[in-house]
Scaffold this motif. Structure first.
Motif, PDB file in Angstrom:
ATOM      1  N   ASN A 155      -4.273   0.120   6.064  1.00 47.52           N
ATOM      2  CA  ASN A 155      -2.909  -0.199   5.628  1.00 47.52           C
ATOM      3  C   ASN A 155      -2.896  -1.109   4.410  1.00 47.52           C
ATOM      4  N   ASP A 156      -3.727  -2.134   4.410  1.00 48.74           N
ATOM      5  CA  ASP A 156      -3.753  -3.096   3.296  1.00 48.74           C
ATOM      6  C   ASP A 156      -5.166  -3.334   2.789  1.00 48.74           C
ATOM      7  N   ARG A 161       3.123   0.362  -2.456  1.00 52.03           N
ATOM      8  CA  ARG A 161       3.290   1.010  -1.146  1.00 52.03           C
ATOM      9  C   ARG A 161       4.604   0.620  -0.497  1.00 52.03           C
TER      10      ARG A 161
END
Length: 607
Positions: A149-150, A120
């Motif tokens: 996001n993670d 990413r």
């Protein structure tokens, strides 16, 4: 520095540039030298355009072309430098991910999530997913979908059906890279799959077998994913596949370790002696009387003394371990170890507990006569190695183990039987706790000494050790303080103890010889069953040659060993003398032509 240089035929080279132009060959008449500069002003090289003809000067168009080429080249260098720096960062991040993977004992989710994070960061996009592909007749996979996001969520395994894009990629084994325009042309169910998707990249991971698929969705600030993005997806996908593979391998390894530990405990439990054996030893302990010649090399237990071998061994161990009568706990630990060791020997004609005991007895005498050469701990290690040196011996040779591809060949590189004996010995030492008072460092050292001693009993290693020892003696340089010299001496002692049956009365030696050949002939039958022709020594049809084989064995193996040992340790000369006498008796049998018939179990004498 960093400026263009233009020279023509009117330029004064000698005055302007007394060191020349920096290269040999013909001096150019016309020259343009232009630095290759990056965007931050670093000079990465120099382009030189030269002409040796005085009539051909550079035109303005040619000069502009030179500047343009250098500009393009400088831009290319800048891009490559940035890409290289980016690749270095990516590789470093992946190495860090592998480090975390190892730290967390092979947890695949650690490596997969870290690898997807790296991807990413390398390729700006909305979302990246990973599909773990499972073996089987149906196309099944487990999805790890990005939910933050993670963060990645693991979904249950499912079967790929119909026109699923992942199924198509797996079947065709091709990369699927679709731009905004490609997606706009989709119709039917496929169009429904790509709702809200503006650019899409799907990369299968694997060569012969596809193990995973990396899915990248909606590249930022671009209508499509680039070829370089495919490279990044493959790089990170390989780490995901490797993480799952090594995680399964690690899990399997842990299960094998647990099984081995459980089997060792089970084995140690079932090697516990029966109550009858314990009662017999208890009686012998209370009425123990050592044989008259027990403390000599000539001793060999008589037939009526064979039931007492456990008690005799216990006497040796108590002496070597300096166990006082009041130390009941230590005494019981040693007795438990001896009884379990005895249980570990199979009921074989030769490689049995009787052989182990007489080996141990010979080592006890040698080390007892030379206590100045061995530390207390070294002597303990040698005595333990002596009584365990053939534990669980199957009655075959290392050559048989190798030729039949026995499972021991998978565990050890060489000395298969000796390494197996050492492994069981270590298990017994640990389970019986006979060195429980030692710290880990000293315990490790004594185990190392035991292991080295047992593996040194491999007769194939004897010849190399003998030749090295002979060279040392020829140079008159032997020193017991030299570590290598002492190891070689110990190896000679171990071989001498292993063969000490050749130093007893001929009646004993002859019986041991017959028992050994029984094992040889049994091995020959097993070899024939496996389609392997045994050597003559192991073939029953050559049993009339046994006396000759024994003369040869004594001459080439036993006598040289005892001779070397007697030079270094003069108090062992009796072993050489007794072995020589046995060899002479075998010679006399050869001269008469008589031999032991293995079929009728009687001596055959010539007519």
């Amino acid at each position: 520095m960093g400026q263009n240089l233009i020279l023509d035929h009117d330029s004064d080279y000698g005055t302007l540039y007394p060191l020349g132009i920096g290269r040999g060959g013909l001096k150019p008449v016309h020259l343009i030298s232009t630095p290759i500069l990056t965007q931050n002003g670093d000079c990465k090289g120099v382009f030189e355009f030269s002409n040796i003809s005085p009539n051909k000067t550079f035109t303005k168009a040619q000069t502009d072309m030179c500047s343009c080429m250098v500009g393009w080249f400088g831009q290319s260098v800048t891009i490559k430098t940035v890409q290289y720096a980016s690749n270095v960062d990516i590789y470093q991040s992946l190495f860090d991910a592998l480090g975390r993977f190892q730290t967390y004992h092979g947890d695949p989710e650690i490596l997969i999530s870290d690898a997807l994070k790296v991807l990413r960061n390398a390729v700006p996009m909305d979302k990246v997913n990973y599909y773990e592909v499972h073996d089987g007749p149906e196309l099944r996979c487990r999805l790890r979908a990005q939910v933050g996001n993670d963060k990645w969520q693991i979904f249950p395994e499912y079967t790929l059906k119909g026109e699923d894009i992942i199924r198509m990629v797996l079947i065709n084994r091709n990369i699927k890279n679709m731009s905004r325009e490609d997606i706009s042309l989709l119709k039917g169910p496929m169009k429904h799959q790509f709702r809200g998707v503006f650019s899409y990249l799907c990369v299968p991971i694997g060569i012969k077998i596809i193990r995973g698929v990396v899915e990248l969705i909606n590249k930022k600030d671009a209508d499509a994913f680039a070829d370089s993005d495919v490279d990044e997806a493959v790089r990170c996908g390989i780490h995901c596949v490797a993480g799952l593979f090594y995680s399964k391998l690690y899990s399997k390894k842990q299960k094998i370790y647990a099984m081995c530990e459980n089997q060792n405990k089970t084995l140690a439990h079932h090697m516990t002696p029966c109550s009858h054996e314990l009662d017999l030893v208890a009686y012998q302990k209370a009425n123990l009387t050592m044989p008259d010649n027990f403390f000599t090399f000539a001793y060999y237990p008589k037939e009526e003394e064979l039931p007492n071998l456990t008690s005799y061994a216990w006497f040796i161990f108590r002496d070597v371990f300096h166990v006082q009568k009041s130390d009941v706990e230590k005494s019981n630990k040693l007795l438990n170890f001896i009884l379990k060791t005895k249980q570990g020997y199979r009921n074989l004609p030769y490689h049995n507990f009787e052989h182990a005991f007489i080996f141990c007895h010979c080592m006890y005498i040698i080390t007892g006569l030379n206590t100045d050469l061995f530390s207390d701990m070294e002597r303990k290690a040698l005595i333990i190695a002596a009584i365990c040196h053939d534990i669980d011996h199957p009655g075959t040779t290392n050559k048989f183990i190798e030729d039949t591809e026995h499972h021991l060949t998978l565990l050890y590189h060489d000395s298969f039987l000796e390494n197996h004996h050492a492994s069981i010995c270590r298990m017994l030492v640990q389970s019986c706790g006979i060195f429980s008072e030692l710290n880990s460092e000293k315990y490790g050292l004594v185990i190392k000494n035991i292991n080295s001693a047992i593996t040194a009993t491999d007769l194939s290693l004897y010849f190399s050790a003998r030749y090295k020892m002979m060279d040392i003696l020829m140079n008159n340089s032997f020193s017991p303080k030299n570590k290598t010299h002492k190891e070689l001496l110990t190896a000679m002692m171990l071989t001498a103890c292993d063969l000490c049956g050749q130093c007893k009365t001929f009646r004993v030696t002859e019986r041991l010889c017959r028992n050994l050949y029984k094992e040889f002939y049994a091995e020959a039958e097993l070899l024939l069953q496996n389609g392997i022709q045994p050597i003559c020594v192991m073939d029953k049809m050559y049993n009339s040659e046994v006396p000759k084989y024994q003369v040869q064995f004594n001459s080439e193996v036993c006598l040289p060993c005892y001779y070397i040992l007697s030079i270094i340790l003069e108090n062992t000369k009796e072993l050489h003398k007794r072995c020589f006498n046995i060899s002479e008796q075998w010679n006399r049998i050869c001269s008469t032509g008589s031999y032991w018939n293995v079929f009728t179990e009687e001596y055959i004498y010539p007519a």
